[in-house]
Structure formats: C-alpha cells, structure tokens
Design a protein around this motif. Sequence first.
Motif, PDB file in Angstrom:
ATOM      1  N   ALA A 368      -2.613  39.536 -16.696  1.00  0.00           N
ATOM      2  CA  ALA A 368      -2.035  38.196 -16.552  1.00  0.00           C
ATOM      3  C   ALA A 368      -0.949  37.950 -17.588  1.00  0.00           C
ATOM      4  N   GLN A 369      -1.150  38.452 -18.795  1.00  0.00           N
ATOM      5  CA  GLN A 369      -0.153  38.260 -19.847  1.00  0.00           C
ATOM      6  C   GLN A 369       1.168  38.917 -19.483  1.00  0.00           C
ATOM      7  N   VAL A 370       1.129  40.175 -19.033  1.00  0.00           N
ATOM      8  CA  VAL A 370       2.362  40.877 -18.685  1.00  0.00           C
ATOM      9  C   VAL A 370       2.988  40.285 -17.425  1.00  0.00           C
ATOM     10  N   ALA A 371       2.157  39.949 -16.429  1.00  0.00           N
ATOM     11  CA  ALA A 371       2.681  39.407 -15.180  1.00  0.00           C
ATOM     12  C   ALA A 371       3.352  38.067 -15.385  1.00  0.00           C
ATOM     13  N   SER A 372       2.811  37.228 -16.253  1.00  0.00           N
ATOM     14  CA  SER A 372       3.411  35.909 -16.498  1.00  0.00           C
ATOM     15  C   SER A 372       4.741  36.030 -17.223  1.00  0.00           C
ATOM     16  N   ASP A 373       4.904  37.056 -18.037  1.00  0.00           N
ATOM     17  CA  ASP A 373       6.167  37.242 -18.756  1.00  0.00           C
ATOM     18  C   ASP A 373       7.256  37.798 -17.850  1.00  0.00           C
ATOM     19  N   ASP A 374       6.885  38.625 -16.884  1.00  0.00           N
ATOM     20  CA  ASP A 374       7.884  39.302 -16.058  1.00  0.00           C
ATOM     21  C   ASP A 374       8.352  38.466 -14.873  1.00  0.00           C
ATOM     22  N   ALA A 375       7.457  37.672 -14.291  1.00  0.00           N
ATOM     23  CA  ALA A 375       7.806  36.912 -13.087  1.00  0.00           C
ATOM     24  C   ALA A 375       8.181  35.492 -13.484  1.00  0.00           C
ATOM     25  N   ALA A 376       9.459  35.160 -13.337  1.00  0.00           N
ATOM     26  CA  ALA A 376       9.938  33.824 -13.712  1.00  0.00           C
ATOM     27  C   ALA A 376       9.783  32.859 -12.544  1.00  0.00           C
ATOM     28  N   GLY A 377       9.561  31.604 -12.870  1.00  0.00           N
ATOM     29  CA  GLY A 377       9.482  30.566 -11.850  1.00  0.00           C
ATOM     30  C   GLY A 377       8.236  30.608 -11.002  1.00  0.00           C
ATOM     31  N   ILE A 378       7.131  31.074 -11.556  1.00  0.00           N
ATOM     32  CA  ILE A 378       5.893  31.139 -10.780  1.00  0.00           C
ATOM     33  C   ILE A 378       5.349  29.731 -10.582  1.00  0.00           C
ATOM     34  N   SER A 379       4.962  29.421  -9.352  1.00  0.00           N
ATOM     35  CA  SER A 379       4.331  28.138  -9.089  1.00  0.00           C
ATOM     36  C   SER A 379       2.830  28.286  -8.853  1.00  0.00           C
ATOM     37  N   ILE A 380       2.422  29.404  -8.268  1.00  0.00           N
ATOM     38  CA  ILE A 380       1.003  29.654  -8.008  1.00  0.00           C
ATOM     39  C   ILE A 380       0.705  31.101  -8.334  1.00  0.00           C
ATOM     40  N   ALA A 381      -0.378  31.356  -9.047  1.00  0.00           N
ATOM     41  CA  ALA A 381      -0.774  32.705  -9.426  1.00  0.00           C
ATOM     42  C   ALA A 381      -2.193  32.956  -8.955  1.00  0.00           C
ATOM     43  N   PHE A 382      -2.373  34.031  -8.200  1.00  0.00           N
ATOM     44  CA  PHE A 382      -3.687  34.475  -7.773  1.00  0.00           C
ATOM     45  C   PHE A 382      -4.071  35.676  -8.622  1.00  0.00           C
ATOM     46  N   LEU A 383      -5.185  35.585  -9.333  1.00  0.00           N
ATOM     47  CA  LEU A 383      -5.702  36.676 -10.145  1.00  0.00           C
ATOM     48  C   LEU A 383      -6.938  37.227  -9.446  1.00  0.00           C
ATOM     49  N   ILE A 384      -6.880  38.489  -9.040  1.00  0.00           N
ATOM     50  CA  ILE A 384      -7.929  39.072  -8.208  1.00  0.00           C
ATOM     51  C   ILE A 384      -8.660  40.142  -9.005  1.00  0.00           C
ATOM     52  N   CYS A 385      -9.990  40.030  -9.038  1.00  0.00           N
ATOM     53  CA  CYS A 385     -10.802  40.959  -9.812  1.00  0.00           C
ATOM     54  C   CYS A 385     -12.174  41.059  -9.176  1.00  0.00           C
ATOM     55  N   GLY A 386     -13.069  41.815  -9.827  1.00  0.00           N
ATOM     56  CA  GLY A 386     -14.441  41.953  -9.371  1.00  0.00           C
ATOM     57  C   GLY A 386     -15.352  40.945 -10.035  1.00  0.00           C
TER      58      GLY A 386
END
Length: 447
Positions: A368-386
Amino acid sequence: MTTTITRTQTELTNARARIVGEREGFLADAIVWVVRSSATAGRAVATLARRVGSVVTALGWSMLVLAVLALTAGYVWGWVEAVVAGWTAVVLLVVASGYLIGRTAYDVGLSLPANRVVVGDRAPGEVSVRNPLRRRLPGVRVEVPVGHGLAEFAAPSLAPAEEHSDVFVVPTSRRGIVPIGPVRTVRADPIGLLRREVVWADSLDLFVHPRTIAIPSMSTGFVRDLEGSPTRDLTASDIAFHALREYVPGDERRFIHWKSTAKTGSYMVRQFEETRRSHLLVALSLSAADYATDEEFELAVSATGSLGVRAMLDSRTVSVVASAATPDFAKRMLFTVRRLSTVNRGRLLDDLAGVETADAALRLPELAQVASDDAAGISIAFLICGSTPTATQLRAAAAHFPLGVDVVAIVCDEGAVPSLRRVADLSVLTIGYLEDLQRSLAKRLAT
C-alpha cells in the motif's frame, strides 16, 4: 685470391642459413598442420559425441558399460557366462540402432483453437502429421509436452500427401500459463536403449484465466456520476455549481451571474466545486504470509480480476498492481510493485494468470505504501489479501493513502461468512466465495 675465399665463405653461410630457414619453416608448417588437424579432429569427436549422446538413453549407456565389462572379464578370466552376457548386450545395441536408420520427413503442426480459457473450461489442442513425400512413410510416435505432463500419440503409416490428426485436452483445473510443445517425433527401440528425437512445431502458451464475476457498474467505484465526483475543494472553473459570491478583481467575467447582479446591485459570480474523475487502484498482495491457504490466494486473484474488468468495462481509470518479490541476491528488501496491464480485459487476465505468491514479496502495508506513492489522483483503493493480516496491519496499510481516498480492504477467507465492518476510516469486506463480492459491494454502497 682473398676475395674469392671471402665470397665462397659468404655463399656457404647463406646456404646454411637457407637450409636452417627451410628446416624451421617445415617445422612451423608441421606444427600448424598438427594444431589444425587436432582442432578439426576435436570438433569432429565433439560432434560425434553430441550426436551419440543425443540418441543413447541412460539404459543404453548402462548396456554399453555392461558389454565392455562383461567381455573384458570373460576373456581375461575365462568366464563363459560373462562372454555370453557381453555379446548379448552388443547384439541388443546393434539391433536397437536399426530402429533409428532412415530419414524422418514429416510435416508436423500444433494448433490451439483458443489460447485463452477460464479455469475449469475445456481446452483442446490438435497435432497434425502429414506425409509430404511421394512414398509411404512408416508410423511414428509423437510427443507433446503439456506443462509438467506429456501427451503421446502413435501416428500410423502414411501414404503420400496423407494427413493424420490427434486431439488432446489440456488440464485447466488450476489458473496459470501452460506451455505446450514443442512437438517432437520419436523413433526408439522397444527396449528403450536408443531414442532419436526431432523437434518440429514451436511451443505455444495457453493462458488459463482466473474465474471472474460480473459486478454491477454502480458497485465498481461507489461513484454515481459518469464524469466526476464533486469534492469539497472550491474552484472558480468547473462543472459542479456550488454557490454565488461577490465579484473580486481577477475573476473571469464569463462567470458573472447577471440576474443576481441586477437584484443585488453588485457583481455576483458563480463558484464551483472541483470535480475529480474516479481513479481506481486495485492492489493484490503476493506475499505468501498474507494467505493461509492456496484457495484464499486463488479467491483473491479472482476478486482482483473481477474489479479490474468491471472498471475497464465502465471506461474508468484503473491501476492494478501486485507485490514485487525481492531477488535472492539483493542485500535488502526492494520496495517496488509490479504493474499489471490494463490495456484491455484480456491483457489484465493474462497477467493475472501468471501471478504466484512468494515469501520475499512485499506484504500488504508495504504494498500500500509503494502503490499510494506511484499512483497519483487515486479516489478509491481496493487492498486485496488473505485472512492472515491483522486489523492493525490493515489500518497501517490504509494509513498510507491521503485523506479523501476511500480505502476498502477485501479479505479473502475461503468458506467464511461474508461480512462488512469498519476499522477507523477503513472498510473491511470479508468474502468466503467469489459470489460474495457482488453482494458485499452492494451492501457497502448502501451504507
């Protein structure tokens, strides 16, 4: 007289020098010839060794060693039994070599009616063998490597221009990329001492896509309009009207509201709410520590594909990322992600067909840390795990996203009862089956 003696000595010296030079030249030519001949012989021996090694099986080498040892022991110590065993092994090798005599002249082809299927679907393949010559060709055995398995066929004797086809079925019980081929024809003796292979067709890849479910458009991003969602940020130029305010120097005259100006007696301009297009981020954890079983991971991959496909069908901006694994030679963990293709539905599912868990992959908070830094202008984030990440880890993953981003954690727990709960500003959806994803998203939208 002295001049004559001196000339004679000079001639003798020159003659001796010529003789020495000729001897040295002959010696140099001989050395060069020996070196070149040795190199040629070495290449010939190496080529012969490769050809012999390519046709002699492990059983054949064992039989050859047995023949040498048995004949040596038999003739040295007078063992009749050993002599008989040795010559029997020699005869078997000679007879086996007869099965390899002849030229293999077939036209062999490999085809797949569809190189992309969904897990569990039927995936047939076809192998065709054709005789291009003007004489009949004997039968041949055809082998097709299929993943970790092997499909074998017996092609009959073919008349000139005759063709024979065989159909095989590729197992698709599990998602993945299945290499098929290359097709090879095999000529071997019945015992298996010698084996001659000829590779014909190139290998093909069969993409076994994860199963996906149709998600309603309204559940994809929780965004009700098509162009953008209004925010609390005010601006002087946009499409979402907010209110009227008095004119200040620098405002554009085209936004003056003339009816309100006539009523109040002072210039009034329109003020707007800044809108933002829906940019979805789907982040899939590939860390083996984030999943209790393989079934949970397969459910997570299917959920990722369902969300990504639905977003693309709605023509929304979507980014799909997965954890990247740190190489074994790296001295420290690499914080990076793998971006999956979102060009179209097929490319995304192709990438998802090849993802696998790894012990060295980033866990959910780091992802999540790396993804939030790379993708600008995110409005909704789905984090998928077990099911293994704790509530603390889920909150830590959501905390990496800025305010205003709606973070939804989808916890895949095989066979669990679907549920929806709030952990601080994070929505946690727990699904036990893929069908629960649709109902859970609809319930989240209604809250």
